[in-house]
Motif scaffolding. Structure first.
Motif, short mmCIF file in Angstrom:
data_model
loop_
_atom_site.label_atom_id
_atom_site.label_comp_id
_atom_site.label_asym_id
_atom_site.label_seq_id
_atom_site.Cartn_x
_atom_site.Cartn_y
_atom_site.Cartn_z
N ILE A 102 3.43 3.34 13.09
CA ILE A 102 2.28 3.55 13.72
C ILE A 102 2.50 1.86 15.47
CG2 ILE A 102 -0.22 3.86 13.69
CD1 ILE A 102 0.63 5.83 11.03
N ASN A 103 2.63 1.40 13.78
CA ASN A 103 2.12 -0.32 14.87
C ASN A 103 3.38 -0.72 15.44
OD1 ASN A 103 -0.06 -0.78 13.04
ND2 ASN A 103 1.06 -1.56 11.41
N GLY A 104 4.46 0.00 15.62
CA GLY A 104 5.10 -0.63 17.34
C GLY A 104 6.47 -1.18 16.34
N ASP A 105 6.68 -1.41 15.27
CA ASP A 105 7.44 -2.78 15.34
C ASP A 105 8.78 -2.14 15.24
OD1 ASP A 105 5.02 -4.04 13.65
OD2 ASP A 105 5.45 -3.44 11.36
N LYS A 106 9.78 -3.81 15.32
CA LYS A 106 10.37 -3.46 15.91
C LYS A 106 11.75 -3.88 14.97
CE LYS A 106 10.18 -3.18 20.08
NZ LYS A 106 8.70 -2.89 20.61
N THR A 107 11.28 -4.03 13.44
CA THR A 107 11.71 -4.00 12.34
C THR A 107 11.33 -3.79 11.18
OG1 THR A 107 11.37 -6.61 12.29
CG2 THR A 107 13.10 -6.48 12.87
N THR A 108 12.07 -3.94 10.22
CA THR A 108 11.23 -3.39 9.00
C THR A 108 12.32 -3.71 7.30
OG1 THR A 108 9.62 -1.73 7.44
CG2 THR A 108 11.64 -0.73 8.54
N GLY A 109 12.35 -3.67 6.27
CA GLY A 109 13.01 -3.26 5.67
C GLY A 109 13.03 -2.70 3.86
N VAL A 110 13.29 -3.33 3.33
CA VAL A 110 13.17 -3.44 2.16
C VAL A 110 12.68 -3.94 1.09
CG1 VAL A 110 13.62 -0.99 1.66
CG2 VAL A 110 15.83 -2.46 1.55
N GLY A 136 0.50 -1.31 0.25
CA GLY A 136 0.27 0.10 0.06
C GLY A 136 1.18 0.97 -0.42
N ALA A 137 0.20 2.13 0.44
CA ALA A 137 1.03 3.82 -0.16
C ALA A 137 1.87 4.25 1.28
CB ALA A 137 -0.63 4.74 -0.04
N ALA A 138 1.41 3.73 2.23
CA ALA A 138 2.33 3.90 3.12
C ALA A 138 3.01 3.20 3.95
CB ALA A 138 1.52 5.41 4.09
N PRO A 139 4.15 2.45 3.91
CA PRO A 139 4.59 1.18 4.59
C PRO A 139 5.17 1.71 5.39
CG PRO A 139 5.55 1.47 2.48
CD PRO A 139 4.34 2.14 2.51
N ILE A 140 5.98 2.57 5.44
CA ILE A 140 7.35 3.49 6.31
C ILE A 140 6.56 3.60 7.47
CG2 ILE A 140 9.37 4.95 6.53
CD1 ILE A 140 9.87 4.76 3.74
N TRP A 142 -6.74 9.96 22.86
CA TRP A 142 -6.15 10.11 23.95
C TRP A 142 -6.62 9.11 25.40
CZ3 TRP A 142 -1.27 12.83 24.27
CH2 TRP A 142 -1.84 13.19 23.04
N GLU A 143 -7.48 7.92 24.41
CA GLU A 143 -8.24 7.15 25.15
C GLU A 143 -6.92 5.70 25.13
OE1 GLU A 143 -10.71 6.75 27.45
OE2 GLU A 143 -11.88 8.89 27.21
N ARG A 144 -6.25 5.58 23.65
CA ARG A 144 -5.79 4.41 23.67
C ARG A 144 -4.84 4.54 24.92
NH1 ARG A 144 -7.94 1.41 22.32
NH2 ARG A 144 -6.30 -0.03 21.34
N PRO A 145 -3.58 3.20 24.81
CA PRO A 145 -2.60 2.88 25.78
C PRO A 145 -1.33 4.30 24.95
CG PRO A 145 -2.73 1.04 24.75
CD PRO A 145 -3.58 1.91 24.21
N VAL A 146 -0.64 4.67 26.48
CA VAL A 146 0.03 5.21 26.26
C VAL A 146 1.31 5.47 24.67
CG1 VAL A 146 2.78 6.20 27.17
CG2 VAL A 146 0.54 6.75 28.28
N ALA A 147 1.49 3.03 24.60
CA ALA A 147 2.67 3.31 24.24
C ALA A 147 2.08 3.37 22.50
CB ALA A 147 2.98 1.88 24.18
N LEU A 165 1.85 6.18 16.83
CA LEU A 165 1.28 7.16 16.39
C LEU A 165 2.12 8.86 15.60
CD1 LEU A 165 -1.32 7.35 14.61
CD2 LEU A 165 -2.50 8.95 16.33
N ILE A 166 2.54 9.30 16.84
CA ILE A 166 3.11 10.58 17.02
C ILE A 166 4.48 10.14 16.26
CG2 ILE A 166 4.36 12.04 18.67
CD1 ILE A 166 2.28 11.38 20.26
N ARG A 167 5.25 9.48 16.72
CA ARG A 167 6.63 9.14 15.65
C ARG A 167 6.71 8.93 14.36
NH1 ARG A 167 9.66 4.21 16.20
NH2 ARG A 167 8.37 2.54 17.69
N GLY A 168 5.60 7.83 13.63
CA GLY A 168 5.20 7.24 12.89
C GLY A 168 4.22 8.67 11.73
N LEU A 169 4.01 9.71 12.17
CA LEU A 169 3.88 10.59 11.35
C LEU A 169 4.56 11.99 11.79
CD1 LEU A 169 -0.16 10.16 12.36
CD2 LEU A 169 0.69 9.42 10.12
#
Length: 315
Positions: free
Chosen positions: A127-135, A118-122, A216-221, A226-230
């Motif tokens: 946003i999903n808190g993954d520890k690894t990604t790649g190309v 899809g359009a926004a993989p990075i 803001w009802e979601r957990p802190v993590a 979300l903030i760092r993913g955007l």
């Protein structure tokens, strides 16, 4: 060894690094396909894509079709006689285009496919808190990001890394992967792997007003991710209710603080030039925020010129 005639397709900055490395490696790029010039900025002046700017500097043949199905464009493409096409951050291609070259058309995707098609993989990997990604590189087929895979490279994701930093690391790693893919094609040593389909694939849809708003009802993590993913673009946002006024604010940086409390989600705490917002299992200490019509500011600078009501909260 095959004599490659490469057509490169791409538009944004992410694609430029790949094109630079292809040129510097001595490959024969017979043409570059990129988006048409578009009006931008307050003056609405026509702006060239990042790929076009670099391609122009290198005196490369440039095509900017508005319609990839048009006969004129496809005739121009055929006249370039490409035998391989490289696609990085471009739009979906019709079969008449991707099936043209003898050695195929391959795409660079900024995820470990089949995850995050899809359009926004990075963005979504953070946003999903993954520890690894790649190309990944893969040969294009009729669907989006589903073709037979050629190569992959894995990268770790830092706990506090934002999407801007990860974007640049993936951009460099992806460009290197493209060179390795071209080497395999040139030496006729490509071995592909079909993508596995399963029920646990994570999508990477386009970012919208709805999926970039902070809950803001979601957990802190989750909020922190979300903030760092955007950050830096398009930025997570929230509604700040301050006395009788409401402001749509963008939040670029925040530190997560796990803490037991009984405050309602969205409650704002101000202390010693610091601003914290309550979530169910702790707080987000805001580092950078942007008010409507203003530049983004470190929170201690923003507090020097903006007053928060004692009942102020994030909605």
């Amino acid at each position: 060894m095959r004599d490659l005639r490469i057509v490169f397709m791409g538009t944004p900055e992410f694609a430029v690094t790949s094109l630079i490395k292809i040129i510097e490696a001595g490959y024969n790029v017979v043409g570059v396909i990129t988006a048409p010039d578009r009006p931008a900025g307050r003056g609405r002046k026509l702006q060239q894509s990042d790929v076009k700017k670099y391609a122009s500097q290198q005196d490369l043949k440039i095509l900017q079709p508005t319609n990839l199905q048009s006969k004129d464009f496809q005739q121009q493409l055929q006249q370039l006689k490409p035998n391989v096409q490289v696609v990085v951050a471009f739009r979906m291609l019709p079969k008449s285009v991707w099936a043209l070259p003898e050695y195929g058309t391959f795409n660079l995707h900024a995820s470990l496919l089949p995850q995050y098609r899809g359009a926004a993989p990075i963005n979504w990997s953070i946003i999903n808190g993954d520890k690894t990604t790649g190309v990944s590189t893969f040969f294009i087929d009729e669907k989006i990001d589903t073709g037979a895979m050629i190569l992959q490279r894995q990268l770790s994701v830092g706990e506090n890394e934002n999407v801007g930093v990860l974007h640049d690391r993936l951009m460099e790693s992806g460009a290197d992967l493209i060179l390795k893919t071209l080497e395999l094609i040139k030496s006729d040593k490509v071995k592909t792997t079909l993508q596995e389909e399963n029920d646990h694939l994570k999508p990477a849809p386009k970012l919208t007003k709805e999926n970039t708003k902070i809950n803001w009802e979601r957990p802190v993590a989750e909020i922190h991710n979300l903030i760092r993913g955007l950050n830096p673009y398009p930025a997570a946002w929230s509604i700040l209710q301050n006395a009788s006024e409401e402001y749509k604010v963008k939040i670029f940086e925040a530190e997560k603080i796990l803490d037991l409390h009984e405050l309602p989600a969205g409650t704002i705490l101000l202390n010693d030039k610091k601003l914290k917002v309550a979530a169910p299992d702790g707080f987000l200490q805001i580092g950078e925020m942007q008010l409507p019509g203003k530049r983004k500011m470190a929170i201690h600078d923003l507090l020097n010129g903006f007053s928060f009501n004692s009942e102020a909260k994030m909605l």
